[in-house]
Scaffold this motif. Structure first.
Motif, mmCIF file in Angstrom:
data_model
loop_
_atom_site.group_PDB
_atom_site.id
_atom_site.type_symbol
_atom_site.label_atom_id
_atom_site.label_comp_id
_atom_site.label_asym_id
_atom_site.label_seq_id
_atom_site.Cartn_x
_atom_site.Cartn_y
_atom_site.Cartn_z
ATOM 1 N N ILE A 1 0.731 -1.010 0.657
ATOM 2 C CA ILE A 1 -0.013 0.196 0.297
ATOM 3 C C ILE A 1 1.019 1.165 -0.006
ATOM 4 C CG2 ILE A 1 -1.445 1.149 1.368
ATOM 5 C CD1 ILE A 1 -3.089 -1.464 2.486
ATOM 6 N N PHE A 2 2.257 1.466 1.235
ATOM 7 C CA PHE A 2 2.838 2.482 0.683
ATOM 8 C C PHE A 2 3.517 2.311 -0.372
ATOM 9 C CE2 PHE A 2 7.172 3.559 1.142
ATOM 10 C CZ PHE A 2 7.152 4.543 1.332
ATOM 11 N N LEU A 3 4.042 1.521 -1.088
ATOM 12 C CA LEU A 3 4.889 1.157 -2.179
ATOM 13 C C LEU A 3 3.728 2.228 -3.608
ATOM 14 C CD1 LEU A 3 7.460 -0.886 -2.547
ATOM 15 C CD2 LEU A 3 8.030 0.912 -1.908
ATOM 16 N N PHE A 4 2.098 1.453 -3.500
ATOM 17 C CA PHE A 4 1.549 2.191 -4.652
ATOM 18 C C PHE A 4 1.635 3.844 -4.529
ATOM 19 C CE2 PHE A 4 -2.790 3.417 -5.690
ATOM 20 C CZ PHE A 4 -2.298 2.583 -6.731
ATOM 21 N N ILE A 5 1.348 3.969 -3.098
ATOM 22 C CA ILE A 5 0.915 5.435 -3.081
ATOM 23 C C ILE A 5 1.646 6.763 -3.076
ATOM 24 C CG2 ILE A 5 -0.110 7.632 -1.497
ATOM 25 C CD1 ILE A 5 -2.088 4.633 0.128
ATOM 26 N N TYR A 6 3.215 5.848 -2.363
ATOM 27 C CA TYR A 6 4.747 6.533 -2.780
ATOM 28 C C TYR A 6 5.264 6.762 -3.759
ATOM 29 C CZ TYR A 6 9.032 8.408 -1.312
ATOM 30 O OH TYR A 6 9.944 9.013 -1.143
ATOM 31 N N LEU A 7 5.430 6.176 -4.855
ATOM 32 C CA LEU A 7 5.601 6.324 -6.040
ATOM 33 C C LEU A 7 4.681 6.888 -7.168
ATOM 34 C CD1 LEU A 7 6.723 2.395 -6.624
ATOM 35 C CD2 LEU A 7 8.049 4.605 -6.176
ATOM 36 N N ASN A 8 3.198 6.921 -6.986
ATOM 37 C CA ASN A 8 1.957 7.489 -7.554
ATOM 38 C C ASN A 8 1.941 9.195 -6.879
ATOM 39 O OD1 ASN A 8 0.746 5.889 -9.750
ATOM 40 N ND2 ASN A 8 1.120 5.122 -7.819
ATOM 41 N N ASN A 9 2.480 9.523 -6.363
ATOM 42 C CA ASN A 9 2.626 11.042 -5.375
ATOM 43 C C ASN A 9 3.415 11.765 -5.433
ATOM 44 O OD1 ASN A 9 -0.472 11.485 -4.332
ATOM 45 N ND2 ASN A 9 -0.341 8.875 -4.520
ATOM 46 N N ILE A 10 4.654 11.551 -5.200
ATOM 47 C CA ILE A 10 6.249 11.632 -5.238
ATOM 48 C C ILE A 10 5.695 13.066 -6.425
ATOM 49 C CG2 ILE A 10 7.958 10.041 -6.146
ATOM 50 C CD1 ILE A 10 9.519 10.982 -3.762
ATOM 51 N N SER A 11 6.792 14.032 -6.233
ATOM 52 C CA SER A 11 6.714 14.891 -6.986
ATOM 53 C C SER A 11 8.484 15.414 -7.129
ATOM 54 C CB SER A 11 5.752 15.857 -6.315
ATOM 55 O OG SER A 11 6.182 16.580 -5.218
ATOM 56 N N HIS A 12 9.223 15.322 -6.268
ATOM 57 C CA HIS A 12 10.527 16.096 -6.690
ATOM 58 C C HIS A 12 11.215 14.572 -5.495
ATOM 59 C CE1 HIS A 12 9.721 17.902 -2.704
ATOM 60 N NE2 HIS A 12 9.996 17.864 -2.508
ATOM 61 N N TYR A 13 12.467 14.705 -5.770
ATOM 62 C CA TYR A 13 13.261 13.803 -5.597
ATOM 63 C C TYR A 13 14.372 15.181 -4.613
ATOM 64 C CZ TYR A 13 16.853 10.539 -4.391
ATOM 65 O OH TYR A 13 18.178 9.741 -3.736
ATOM 66 N N PRO A 14 14.853 14.814 -3.506
ATOM 67 C CA PRO A 14 16.395 15.223 -2.838
ATOM 68 C C PRO A 14 17.423 15.548 -4.135
ATOM 69 C CG PRO A 14 15.804 13.396 -1.768
ATOM 70 C CD PRO A 14 14.999 13.586 -2.547
#
Length: 473
Positions: free
Chosen positions: A218-231
């Motif tokens: 569940i975390f990976l699905f939400i995270y990968l679909n919502n991450i907008s930028h990378y540090p």
């Protein structure tokens, strides 16, 4: 080691009280730096939960911390001097939960030794003062391990409610910080090893594995679909990293880091047969320590660097638990007490040179931007207009974050200062106090192009922040 219950209880209360004082005293001496301003902005209780999530997904995805912080602000008020008590209280709770983790998976003596090591740990104290998710990640990791292990083994008398708690805590942990994924993976690896060790016969803990795996997916699905930028600022570790594995940062100095690393390796070597034979929680701790370094390193070498010391702050949990447990198992009393005194004593001595302890006996100096001082300076002048370095495209809401903190601080001090948005305001006053933050940049100040018809009239310099009074030519 501790002969009477009264003596033991007094020592325990003394340690908890000492730990609480170290984590609550002078908590607001420093003002916020940028990352804390982000958390403060996201957790505004006056906006809708939907808007809070929009801000989270556009900023850092530390969902759990900022939603809990929003609730905290809703109850106690949205005040720049109230927020950090949230992190400090979480930190104190983590001390208590860590004590119970050791007590039920080792002994009372181990629990006191481990608690002492954590209470005086400079890294744990440092992040008790930060309005960031790392301390919540630390607490949730302890809670999750507590839910899964008892008497050094995986709980077998678990109920449906236990599985629900494990799933919920895992999800909250993952959404507290992305690198906590190494904790879930380590638990799954340990469960698989236990399953094959029993020749697939002991299947009682399979539901725990399902709860962990479900939360991870569940975390990976939400995270990968919502991450907008990378540090992009994270750099690959250098060769010096492999000489101490951040132990120098975790324990306050290179010498202390070396001492803890050597003792850790010594205990692994001394009890290697017992560790492998028992295959208990302390074997899991070895897996967790190794994976906390190995997985981020491999990701960094293959894709992009992600390893930063504070991102794996939770590695102190298995490390201190392992050290305290196996030190108390040493039969030779001289060696046992020598190692306890060496580890606990060296941390206490080191505290006397640390910012968090110096405040008790000498003057200390700010390490973060002195926002209160610059606001007071502006207010005491004849010019009440101010601005700061705005991002033209407002990347990751930079302008909103800075402005929100300055606005709430000005409200706290009850000053009448006026913000100038030099990109959008049609008219600009003749004089403007320009605030130049240097907490995330080392670039020299220069007047923005939009204000090219201004020149610097006077300047004041504070820690990690400057103010320049600029005037139209």
């Amino acid at each position: 080691m501790f002969k009477t219950n009264i003596k033991y209880i007094l020592i325990l209360y003394f340690l908890i009280l000492t730990g609480s004082i170290l984590r609550l005293y002078n908590v607001n001496f420093d003002d916020f730096w940028y990352d804390e301003m982000v958390s403060f902005w996201i957790s505004d209780p006056n906006i809708s939960i939907k808007e809070s999530f929009d801000r989270i997904f556009s900023s850092n995805l530390m969902v759990s911390y900022e939603i809990f912080l929003k609730l905290y602000h809703y109850i106690f008020g949205y005040d720049v001097h109230i927020s950090r008590y949230f992190s400090s209280c979480i930190s104190i709770c983590s001390l208590i939960f860590f004590y119970f983790l050791l007590k039920k998976n080792s002994s009372k003596n181990t629990a006191i030794v481990g608690l002492s090591l954590l209470i005086f740990n400079v890294y744990h104290i440092k992040y008790s003062f930060e309005l960031r998710a790392y301390i919540l990640t630390f607490l949730l990791a302890i809670v999750l391990i507590n839910l899964i292990f008892e008497n050094k083994k995986i709980k077998e008398d678990t109920t449906v409610f236990d599985y629900i708690f494990i799933f919920t805590t895992s999800l909250l942990l993952l959404f507290s910080h992305a690198l906590s994924i190494t904790i879930i993976i380590s638990l799954l690896v340990f469960l698989i090893i236990k399953l094959f060790k029993s020749n697939l016969k002991n299947q009682k803990f399979i539901p725990i594995g399902i709860a962990l795996l479900l939360s991870l997916l569940i975390f990976l699905f939400i995270y990968l679909n919502n991450i907008s930028h990378y540090p992009e600022w994270i750099e690959q570790v250098d060769y010096g990293f492999y000489t101490n594995f951040y132990f120098s940062k975790f324990f306050g100095s290179r010498l202390l880091g070396l001492i803890f690393l050597v003792v850790f390796i010594f205990l692994i070597f001394k009890f290697r047969n017992k560790i492998i034979r028992d295959l208990d929680i302390y074997f899991f701790f070895i897996i967790l320590i190794l994976s906390s370094y190995f997985l981020p390193l491999m990701f960094g070498y293959l894709i992009k660097p992600v390893l930063v010391d504070r991102y794996i702050f939770f590695v102190l949990i298995p490390l201190i638990a392992f050290l305290s447990h196996y030190i108390t198992l040493i039969n030779n009393n001289f060696t046992k007490f020598f190692l306890i005194i060496l580890l606990v004593g060296s941390q206490i001595i080191n505290l006397f040179d640390e910012y968090s302890f110096k405040q008790f006996y000498t003057n200390i100096y700010p390490t973060k931007p002195e926002v209160k001082k610059i606001i007071k300076t502006i207010n005491s002048s004849n010019d009440n207009y101010f601005s700061f370095s705005l991002s033209k495209d407002n990347f990751i809401n930079y302008n909103n974050v800075r402005y929100n903190y300055l606005k709430k601080y000005i409200e706290k001090l009850d000053y009448n200062l006026v913000f100038v948005d030099y990109y959008n305001d049609k008219k600009h006053p003749n004089r403007i106090w320009f605030i130049y933050f240097k907490d995330i940049t080392d670039k020299k100040f220069s007047i923005p192009h939009k204000l090219s018809d201004y020149s610097v009239l006077s300047s004041d310099f504070y820690n990690r922040v400057e103010i320049h009074l600029i005037e139209k030519k």
